[in-house]
Design an enzyme around this catalytic site. Sequence first.
Site, PDB file in Angstrom:
ATOM      1  N   ASP A 123       0.825  -1.202   0.000  1.00 51.47           N
ATOM      2  CA  ASP A 123       0.000   0.000   0.000  1.00 51.47           C
ATOM      3  C   ASP A 123       0.863   1.257   0.000  1.00 51.47           C
ATOM      4  O   ASP A 123       0.613   2.189   0.753  1.00 51.47           O
ATOM      5  CB  ASP A 123      -0.920  -0.032   1.222  1.00 51.47           C
ATOM      6  CG  ASP A 123      -2.165   0.821   0.993  1.00 51.47           C
ATOM      7  OD1 ASP A 123      -2.366   1.287  -0.154  1.00 51.47           O
ATOM      8  OD2 ASP A 123      -2.911   1.035   1.959  1.00 51.47           O
ATOM      9  N   LYS A 125       1.808   4.679  -0.942  1.00 59.81           N
ATOM     10  CA  LYS A 125       1.160   5.865  -1.507  1.00 59.81           C
ATOM     11  C   LYS A 125       1.541   7.041  -0.628  1.00 59.81           C
ATOM     12  O   LYS A 125       1.970   6.849   0.518  1.00 59.81           O
ATOM     13  CB  LYS A 125      -0.359   5.673  -1.543  1.00 59.81           C
ATOM     14  CG  LYS A 125      -0.961   5.389  -0.177  1.00 59.81           C
ATOM     15  CD  LYS A 125      -2.464   5.239  -0.256  1.00 59.81           C
ATOM     16  CE  LYS A 125      -3.014   4.812   1.088  1.00 59.81           C
ATOM     17  NZ  LYS A 125      -4.458   4.671   1.087  1.00 59.81           N
ATOM     18  N   PRO A 126       1.408   8.256  -1.134  1.00 58.58           N
ATOM     19  CA  PRO A 126       1.897   9.413  -0.364  1.00 58.58           C
ATOM     20  C   PRO A 126       1.311   9.497   1.042  1.00 58.58           C
ATOM     21  O   PRO A 126       2.012   9.866   1.978  1.00 58.58           O
ATOM     22  CB  PRO A 126       1.472  10.609  -1.220  1.00 58.58           C
ATOM     23  CG  PRO A 126       1.461  10.079  -2.605  1.00 58.58           C
ATOM     24  CD  PRO A 126       0.980   8.648  -2.488  1.00 58.58           C
ATOM     25  N   ASP A 141       1.222   2.731   8.481  1.00 59.63           N
ATOM     26  CA  ASP A 141       0.059   1.977   8.042  1.00 59.63           C
ATOM     27  C   ASP A 141       0.448   0.721   7.275  1.00 59.63           C
ATOM     28  O   ASP A 141       0.200   0.584   6.084  1.00 59.63           O
ATOM     29  CB  ASP A 141      -0.857   2.861   7.167  1.00 59.63           C
ATOM     30  CG  ASP A 141      -2.277   2.300   7.197  1.00 59.63           C
ATOM     31  OD1 ASP A 141      -2.478   1.270   7.878  1.00 59.63           O
ATOM     32  OD2 ASP A 141      -3.149   2.868   6.553  1.00 59.63           O
TER      33      ASP A 141
END
Lengths: 587, 307
Positions: A123, A125-126, A141
């Site tokens: 996952d 992502k910025p 996360d």
Amino acid sequence: MGSVYRARDLHFPNVVKLVAVKEMINSAPDPLVRKTIVQNFEREANMLATLNHPAIPRIYDYFTQDDRSYLVLEFIHGKDLDTVIADANGFLPEDQVISWAIQLCDVVSYLHAHKPDPVIFRDMKPSNVMINHNGDVVLVDFGIAKTFQSGQKGTMIGTEGYSPPEQYRGEASPLADIYSLGATLHHAITRRDPRLEPPFSFAERPVRRINMNVSNEFEAVINVALQYAPSDRFPTADAMKEALMNVARKTGALSKISAALPVASGGGSGIKPLWSFKCEDEIRGTPTPHQGMLFIGCYDNNLYALNAADGQFQWKYATEGGIVTRPIVYDNNVIFGSEDKRLHVVGVRAGKVVWTYYTDGKIYSSPRIADGYIFFGSDDQDLHAVNVNSGRAIWKYSTDAPIHSSPLVANELIYFGNEVGGFHAVDFRGQLKWRFQSKRAVTSSPVNRGQAVYFSSVDGYLYALDAGNGWPIWKFRLGKGSVSSPVLADDFIFVGAADGFIYCVDARNAKEVWRFRTENQVSCSPVIYKDSIYCGSVDGNLYCLEYRTGRLRWKFESQAAIAGSPVVFDDIVYFGSTDHHVYALFA
Amino acid sequence: MADFFKKLFEKKTKAKEQPAQQKPVDLAVTAPLSDQQINSILMNQYLKNEMKQLIASVGQSVGKQREHNEDSLLALTTTISGGADNIPFGLYIVADGMGGHQFGEVASNAAVRIMGGNITKKFHSYLYNLPTQILQESLQEVMETSVMEAHQYVQREAPGSGTTVTAALVLGQQVTIAHVGDSRAYSIFPDGRIDPITRDHSLVKRLEELGHLSKDEVANFPHRNVLIRALGQGEALEADVFTVPFPQGGYLMLCSDGLWGVVSDKDIHRFVAEAPSLPRACQNMVEAANAAGGPDNITVILVQMIG
């Protein structure tokens, strides 16, 4: 789903220790499914607890109560990359994005190398990349939350827009992380949010058509990472990192990164020392921490013993000359040399003298202990071997010049330089094994690894010699002479020089990896702690750099030149300055 | 306070020592050793009695499909004992030439002779003068200048041709490598590891590193023999020069692609580990490459340090 709370750890009532608590709600109706979810959560938490990387938050605890599970982890001060992109005025500088990209490759490569099974981040992502207060990336996360997303079909995970095509078929492989990393970089450098675009349309939005300032090379790296077919991407995160490093070298980003970056918020002169202690003259020596105490010599002729936690004065011991040698603690005694020509041995507890040993010259060479002997050099041109218990001379080895270099004991030999450039290897009986001649003084103290010994010389070279026979393996040209003692980490060797640079050199082939400019001579010897290098400069600053890239993390300004070396112990940096102060800073 | 620490400290050290001494013996479990392991242990014990020295052997063949041998090699092993020092000195070079009009032979032959001559000249005073003298030039500088001399010679005398060169200078425990092209140096360890020390300067390797080729594509790449760097080619030549420790208890191997491209790492390790002597190991490897079709010239040098 759930929430993340900022919380305080009350196990430490006297300090404020913040942690993040991630709450996940188990909403599955079927009890068997619920049980499986909790088991999965606990398995993942246990796996995460084994990870140890500066860009991964540490896990402190986890627990489950009723239908909620909690994970207690390190609290990261900073902003996520999504916010950084949104808040920026215009495009982020390429050098900055490359530096984050290199760090991301580093941590992804660490995860993929996890044993027994690689960890797939799944996952990238910025919004899952935090930029902490040092300006470094931290991955947050982890896939752990995914186990709680019931109701979705199959194993659809990852965020649309950042996920590679194969992930939509339920495949999660290391190459999927490479793609998402490429997508994250594409977003960061173009400010085009892929969630607002059709899936897999990056090829229709070439980076340089949107942001003209990006180099061809960096665009090419992003394109390879974003290839539709996994086999067309970088085979590993390491390969991608190497490609990025090549871009950084070509565009000069590596050397510019430190300058381009806003220094860590709270950096600059904003850093407050944990404590400082004022002596009565310059400090040019290096402190030694020992069981909650800190020992340091000063040009006011005293050896000071301070409380390492708060800098409280414990005792001092007066000699008749300045002290620049680094004290060493052995068997409850502190041992150090002084300009009064003597080696002093005093008790740790109260600073009472145990014995002293006379030489015929000032002592600038720090003592080393091995096999019951103390070895050190003196301005009387001798290397002295003294019995550590009795203080009796065992032998002296005479050279042709004063010895300021501190001896290195390794491979059953004693290595040291002298002030006319003779570099000696002497055995434990005081017999010369070999000698190498450099053109000017060897004041620095040697270090070794395996069969090689390294030191710098005032003749402007960093040398690597064969430890067994003194053959030069390589020489690396510094801008000017050096009295700074090198230090090793990974395959790198670090050293300061009078041209004001801190150098990082590949220890295998003598190729420069990076150099960092300070404003004046670097006579301090750098130290490595975790993934940082700490080094003082005559410009008065103590610098903290990331050692793999030479990027500035923070600097601390003292009021005068820093000549002695810092020491880092238990996350605290201790060092003395010629502004008469001893400082303690958080590493 | 310090006494308190002292007490604490002493107890700890005692507590640590005692269990170690009383460790019950019958808890120890050992797996039975294979014959090969026992042999290698016996072999090592036997070798311990010898004087520290290098031994080397070579193998070469034109192969089954070429008419000319364009590979060249040099193996020089020196042991001088008598002074206080006895530092083993060895120089090993493999070169694989290419280019029309038999210039490939010229290039590879020139590379090994010029590099070999240059390096031995530099070490002459150390080896044969009294008192012996240590060079001021570093080992890596000696290798770099020797590669450059050979490069200039090939450009001048055999224009249009080129050659790979992989040279290993062994002095004491260090191996200093100079490398251009796709010949290789390996560390071979008794425990089954066979690690390449050099990195090919070839198109296929480059594409693989850039992520353009998968493992399968690499194996079937049609232009496997295209080099991106070769001695004699181009104005500026950058050789890879670095120093690694001699593989402890193992072997240093240099070879051309006629061996490594044809015989698998696993088989190479087997030939080296199982042969009764170095010459036999070299012979077996060359025969295996020929048995697999011998598509190219084959050259191998195998070096061991004993004592």
